[in-house]
Design a protein around this motif. Sequence first.
Motif, PDB file in Angstrom:
ATOM      1  N   ALA B 229       0.863  -1.180   0.000  1.00 53.07           N
ATOM      2  CA  ALA B 229       0.000   0.000   0.000  1.00 53.07           C
ATOM      3  C   ALA B 229       0.903   1.233   0.000  1.00 53.07           C
ATOM      4  CB  ALA B 229      -0.880   0.005   1.239  1.00 53.07           C
ATOM      5  N   ARG B 230       0.374   2.339  -0.476  1.00 52.28           N
ATOM      6  CA  ARG B 230       1.209   3.535  -0.553  1.00 52.28           C
ATOM      7  C   ARG B 230       0.518   4.725   0.098  1.00 52.28           C
ATOM      8  NH1 ARG B 230       3.688   3.054  -6.661  1.00 52.28           N
ATOM      9  NH2 ARG B 230       5.336   1.602  -6.102  1.00 52.28           N
ATOM     10  N   VAL B 231       1.367   5.563   0.655  1.00 55.24           N
ATOM     11  CA  VAL B 231       0.872   6.762   1.318  1.00 55.24           C
ATOM     12  C   VAL B 231       1.754   7.930   0.884  1.00 55.24           C
ATOM     13  CG1 VAL B 231       0.633   7.913   3.540  1.00 55.24           C
ATOM     14  CG2 VAL B 231      -0.006   5.516   3.322  1.00 55.24           C
ATOM     15  N   ALA B 232       1.126   9.038   0.577  1.00 60.86           N
ATOM     16  CA  ALA B 232       1.878  10.270   0.331  1.00 60.86           C
ATOM     17  C   ALA B 232       1.440  11.285   1.382  1.00 60.86           C
ATOM     18  CB  ALA B 232       1.591  10.810  -1.066  1.00 60.86           C
ATOM     19  N   VAL B 233       2.401  11.928   2.009  1.00 59.35           N
ATOM     20  CA  VAL B 233       2.091  12.961   2.989  1.00 59.35           C
ATOM     21  C   VAL B 233       2.773  14.244   2.536  1.00 59.35           C
ATOM     22  CG1 VAL B 233       2.239  13.680   5.396  1.00 59.35           C
ATOM     23  CG2 VAL B 233       1.943  11.266   4.849  1.00 59.35           C
ATOM     24  N   ALA B 234       1.999  15.278   2.319  1.00 60.23           N
ATOM     25  CA  ALA B 234       2.549  16.563   1.896  1.00 60.23           C
ATOM     26  C   ALA B 234       2.302  17.575   3.009  1.00 60.23           C
ATOM     27  CB  ALA B 234       1.903  17.029   0.596  1.00 60.23           C
ATOM     28  N   GLY B 235       3.290  18.394   3.253  1.00 66.31           N
ATOM     29  CA  GLY B 235       3.161  19.398   4.306  1.00 66.31           C
ATOM     30  C   GLY B 235       2.469  20.649   3.840  1.00 66.31           C
ATOM     31  N   SER B 236       1.943  20.633   2.657  1.00 71.82           N
ATOM     32  CA  SER B 236       1.360  21.857   2.110  1.00 71.82           C
ATOM     33  C   SER B 236       0.071  21.549   1.370  1.00 71.82           C
ATOM     34  CB  SER B 236       2.346  22.511   1.144  1.00 71.82           C
ATOM     35  OG  SER B 236       1.697  23.525   0.411  1.00 71.82           O
ATOM     36  N   LEU B 237      -0.968  22.314   1.690  1.00 71.34           N
ATOM     37  CA  LEU B 237      -2.190  22.277   0.878  1.00 71.34           C
ATOM     38  C   LEU B 237      -2.023  23.161  -0.343  1.00 71.34           C
ATOM     39  CD1 LEU B 237      -5.234  22.642   3.289  1.00 71.34           C
ATOM     40  CD2 LEU B 237      -4.573  20.682   1.903  1.00 71.34           C
ATOM     41  N   HIS B 238      -1.279  24.237  -0.119  1.00 73.29           N
ATOM     42  CA  HIS B 238      -1.132  25.271  -1.156  1.00 73.29           C
ATOM     43  C   HIS B 238      -0.482  24.734  -2.421  1.00 73.29           C
ATOM     44  CE1 HIS B 238       1.297  28.536  -3.029  1.00 73.29           C
ATOM     45  NE2 HIS B 238       0.100  29.129  -3.012  1.00 73.29           N
ATOM     46  N   MET B 239       0.447  23.765  -2.255  1.00 75.64           N
ATOM     47  CA  MET B 239       1.172  23.300  -3.436  1.00 75.64           C
ATOM     48  C   MET B 239       0.261  22.580  -4.430  1.00 75.64           C
ATOM     49  SD  MET B 239       3.377  20.091  -1.957  1.00 75.64           S
ATOM     50  CE  MET B 239       4.094  19.700  -3.527  1.00 75.64           C
ATOM     51  N   PHE B 240      -0.919  22.093  -3.944  1.00 71.08           N
ATOM     52  CA  PHE B 240      -1.857  21.398  -4.839  1.00 71.08           C
ATOM     53  C   PHE B 240      -2.868  22.355  -5.459  1.00 71.08           C
ATOM     54  CE2 PHE B 240      -0.414  18.157  -1.881  1.00 71.08           C
ATOM     55  CZ  PHE B 240      -0.164  17.069  -2.695  1.00 71.08           C
ATOM     56  N   SER B 241      -2.786  23.640  -5.096  1.00 74.40           N
ATOM     57  CA  SER B 241      -3.852  24.563  -5.505  1.00 74.40           C
ATOM     58  C   SER B 241      -3.671  25.030  -6.947  1.00 74.40           C
ATOM     59  CB  SER B 241      -3.867  25.767  -4.565  1.00 74.40           C
ATOM     60  OG  SER B 241      -2.703  26.519  -4.774  1.00 74.40           O
TER      61      SER B 241
END
Lengths: 111, 430
Positions: B229-241
Amino acid sequence: MAQHLDTLKEIASSFSAAYVKTPTKLKILDAFSVCALATAVLQFVYAKLVGTFPFNAFLAGFFCCVGTFVLTLSLRMKVAEHGGKPTAAKEFGGYALAMLTLFIAAVNYIG
Amino acid sequence: MARLAAALAAAMLLAGVALAAEQQKVLVLLDSPSLESSHSAFLAGLRSRGYALEVRPIDDKSLQLKSWDEWLYDKLVILGSSKALGGAIDAAQVVQFVDEGRDVLLAVDSDVSEELRSLAQDLGVDIDSRGNAVIDHFGYDSHVGAQDHAAVLADNFVKSAAVLPKALSTPVLFRGIGLSVAAESETAFLALAGSPTAYCGKPGAAMTDAKLAGPELGLVALVQMRNNARVAVAGSLHMFSDAAFQAEATARNDRVLGRASNEAFCTAISKWAFQEQGVLRASQLSHRVLAGAHPGAVKPERYRVNDDVEFSVVIQECADGGCKPYTAEDVQVELVMLDPYIRTSLKHDGQGRFATQVKVPDVYGVFKWVLEYRRLGYSFIELTETVPIRPFKHNEYERFIVQAYPYYASCASMMAGFLAVGAFFLYTKA
């Protein structure tokens, strides 16, 4: 030096003179055990020369000879106690049984 | 055998997931409804890749991840912030979701809630203290980060073609909180790390020792679980905007670097997290005897000591719905009975078939082939196949060896001598 040689000759001649009186049965057993010992030594030399590859075969052959030598000597000791009388024949049963066991073990192991 | 079947089934399941024609259901949890419009390009990207999105507020009372022991979704996207998970979903259930082989993409910002922090921690990624932000006084973006230096340009990407098939030429615009993964972690790694001058701290406050700084400071972490299984954790919401997707990266002194790589990067990590990239699929595990007791026997029940055998397996790399032969020189296989008696590299033929020929050891017992392949960014391959090794049977030994003839002769001569002596001994009178 010559003195020693003379002594050895004397021992040999007195031994052969005495040995002539030994019963034939004992002489035969002696000859067989010397043969067995010589064969064992020959096999040892052969194994040293060509290597121990079929080691089980070497062990079987070698100990077959050594076993034969030992059993034959023990038969000779028993027979010598009887002093060459015909009663010595009854000792042969045990000897034959021991030899058969030895041969069965050797043939099993020789591969 | 059962373990092998399970491993193959798991591998095929993973590949099947990528190839399945039916749409996969993705639950998207948003911290606020406005994120749906501000992050529309990212969500549209997911839809265009064939996912059926169900967008819900993160604190919705009616949220459900599973119903009567059946998962309702294949993937989970959390664009979270200060709110905790609502409805029937909690961190433990998300961990269970991952434990059962499903994938999660979690993005948070500096305002991260305690529940999301502990969720990330359970998944192997530590998020820095609430309220901290990634700051870089040298590598900030001079359009959006000139004020507090908390919008940074990051280009310390993971060097793995499985995660980023195409090298990104411009940095990623990042505004958010820092992450870290344990140095000894076998599962988690940083897909995007801080530049040498970046650190995580309170914007506007002086700081003398930052807990997280430089390349150890993670911006985006990826986790390849042992069950694939894979998980991605990003510290930023803004980078996906959408704003970040459109942003021009502008370094210090208004040096224009061109369009920021946010869209390409976010697409790449979401593809990776959703098993569309860097998936290895092993199949057709086989082994046969080349020379020995039963030459040519395929998958024999057991080997005999010193048999010459061949081990082979087909490994394919699946990306974007298609599979192609995998090529690598570092795939190894072991023949193990408690200790590995043989460990050797597999050679591939360019068609994905990896094979090697070995002589099995002169030791008998229950051995197994073990292929464990773990490489950064690729899904793990773990295959085992038990093959006992037996000794020679009593009638399989070589007989009548020329070299042993003198020994046979000695034995025969002793028998003949015994018969002759016996006959003489019994029948002579003297």
